[in-house]
Design a protein around this motif. Structure first.
Motif, mmCIF file in Angstrom:
data_model
loop_
_atom_site.group_PDB
_atom_site.id
_atom_site.type_symbol
_atom_site.label_atom_id
_atom_site.label_comp_id
_atom_site.label_asym_id
_atom_site.label_seq_id
_atom_site.Cartn_x
_atom_site.Cartn_y
_atom_site.Cartn_z
ATOM 1 N N VAL A 77 -27.959 -26.844 -39.308
ATOM 2 C CA VAL A 77 -29.232 -27.065 -39.873
ATOM 3 C C VAL A 77 -30.484 -26.589 -39.067
ATOM 4 C CG1 VAL A 77 -30.743 -29.137 -40.545
ATOM 5 C CG2 VAL A 77 -28.351 -29.330 -41.218
ATOM 6 N N PRO A 78 -30.485 -26.938 -37.843
ATOM 7 C CA PRO A 78 -31.523 -26.217 -37.008
ATOM 8 C C PRO A 78 -31.556 -24.576 -37.176
ATOM 9 C CG PRO A 78 -30.337 -27.864 -35.719
ATOM 10 C CD PRO A 78 -29.659 -27.610 -36.960
ATOM 11 N N ALA A 79 -30.251 -24.016 -37.399
ATOM 12 C CA ALA A 79 -30.582 -22.594 -37.576
ATOM 13 C C ALA A 79 -31.026 -22.198 -38.768
ATOM 14 C CB ALA A 79 -28.942 -21.996 -37.250
ATOM 15 N N ALA A 80 -30.749 -22.949 -39.961
ATOM 16 C CA ALA A 80 -31.322 -22.645 -40.995
ATOM 17 C C ALA A 80 -32.888 -22.971 -41.032
ATOM 18 C CB ALA A 80 -30.450 -23.368 -42.157
ATOM 19 N N LEU A 81 -33.147 -24.054 -40.539
ATOM 20 C CA LEU A 81 -34.681 -24.309 -40.158
ATOM 21 C C LEU A 81 -35.273 -23.149 -39.678
ATOM 22 C CD1 LEU A 81 -36.875 -26.358 -40.964
ATOM 23 C CD2 LEU A 81 -36.186 -27.388 -38.944
ATOM 24 N N LEU A 82 -34.925 -22.631 -38.368
ATOM 25 C CA LEU A 82 -35.286 -21.499 -37.673
ATOM 26 C C LEU A 82 -35.628 -20.301 -38.415
ATOM 27 C CD1 LEU A 82 -36.296 -20.874 -34.882
ATOM 28 C CD2 LEU A 82 -33.963 -19.792 -34.414
ATOM 29 N N MET A 83 -34.442 -19.906 -39.404
ATOM 30 C CA MET A 83 -34.412 -18.773 -40.259
ATOM 31 C C MET A 83 -35.850 -19.061 -41.161
ATOM 32 S SD MET A 83 -32.507 -16.756 -39.215
ATOM 33 C CE MET A 83 -32.452 -15.726 -40.421
ATOM 34 N N LEU B 108 -19.641 -32.717 -39.924
ATOM 35 C CA LEU B 108 -20.442 -33.270 -38.785
ATOM 36 C C LEU B 108 -20.425 -32.443 -37.648
ATOM 37 C CD1 LEU B 108 -19.006 -36.920 -39.438
ATOM 38 C CD2 LEU B 108 -21.308 -36.095 -39.863
ATOM 39 N N LEU B 109 -19.349 -31.568 -37.334
ATOM 40 C CA LEU B 109 -19.591 -31.059 -36.110
ATOM 41 C C LEU B 109 -20.334 -29.708 -36.158
ATOM 42 C CD1 LEU B 109 -15.563 -30.693 -34.934
ATOM 43 C CD2 LEU B 109 -17.367 -32.035 -33.981
ATOM 44 N N PHE B 110 -20.424 -28.950 -37.343
ATOM 45 C CA PHE B 110 -21.166 -27.883 -37.601
ATOM 46 C C PHE B 110 -22.715 -27.987 -37.861
ATOM 47 C CE2 PHE B 110 -17.070 -25.673 -37.811
ATOM 48 C CZ PHE B 110 -17.331 -24.929 -36.736
#
Length: 159
Positions: free
Chosen positions: A76-82, A69-71
């Motif tokens: 998720v947005p970092a993976a989406l950005l990549m 929940l913290l990470f």
């Protein structure tokens, strides 16, 4: 109640029917006893291990749920950005390759035009000379026919 008791078989008859199915033996055979003696502890051990695995899974999920929940708002947005960045790079590469192939096609057409230009110019000059010669010949014919037509026209106006 009396009606119910009439349809019941006596317990002696049931015992006799079961005895007819089961052979007359004193107890389990030696191979059956060995199989039970070896498989019972093995089954207990496997049951214990599956219980431990279940307990470890529950404890692990309990401990890692707050970490997820913290990470997750970061991961998720970092993976989406990549994923979007990789898609953008691949798209730009594909469009660049398409543009390069278009330029190569235009260059090839221009090169063909330059190599065929002298032949085309010569053909055009020949066609223009032929057309000019034909026009000149027609002009001569019209010029020669003009005085005779003028005389015919003058003769008709005199009458």
């Amino acid at each position: 109640m009396a009606g119910r008791g009439e349809h019941r078989q006596p317990t002696g008859a049931i015992t006799e029917s079961v005895k007819s199915i089961v052979p007359d033996k004193q107890g389990p055979t030696r191979s059956q006893a060995i199989a039970v003696a070896t498989l019972f502890p093995t089954g207990g051990l496997l049951l214990t291990l599956s219980g431990l695995a279940l307990a470890a899974s529950v404890v692990g999920m309990g401990l890692l749920a707050p970490v997820f929940l913290l990470f997750s708002p970061v991961l998720v947005p970092a993976a989406l950005l990549m994923a979007l960045a990789v898609t953008g790079f691949l798209t730009s590469g594909a469009l660049g390759l398409g543009g390069l192939s278009s330029l190569a096609c235009f260059a090839r057409a221009a090169r063909d035009l330059v190599t065929k230009a002298p032949e085309t110019i010569e053909q055009s000059k020949r066609k223009m000379a032929e057309a000019a010669g034909a026009a000149g010949q027609k002009a001569k014919e019209v010029a020669q026919a003009l005085p005779s037509k003028a005389q015919e026209g003058a003769g008709k106006t005199d009458k």
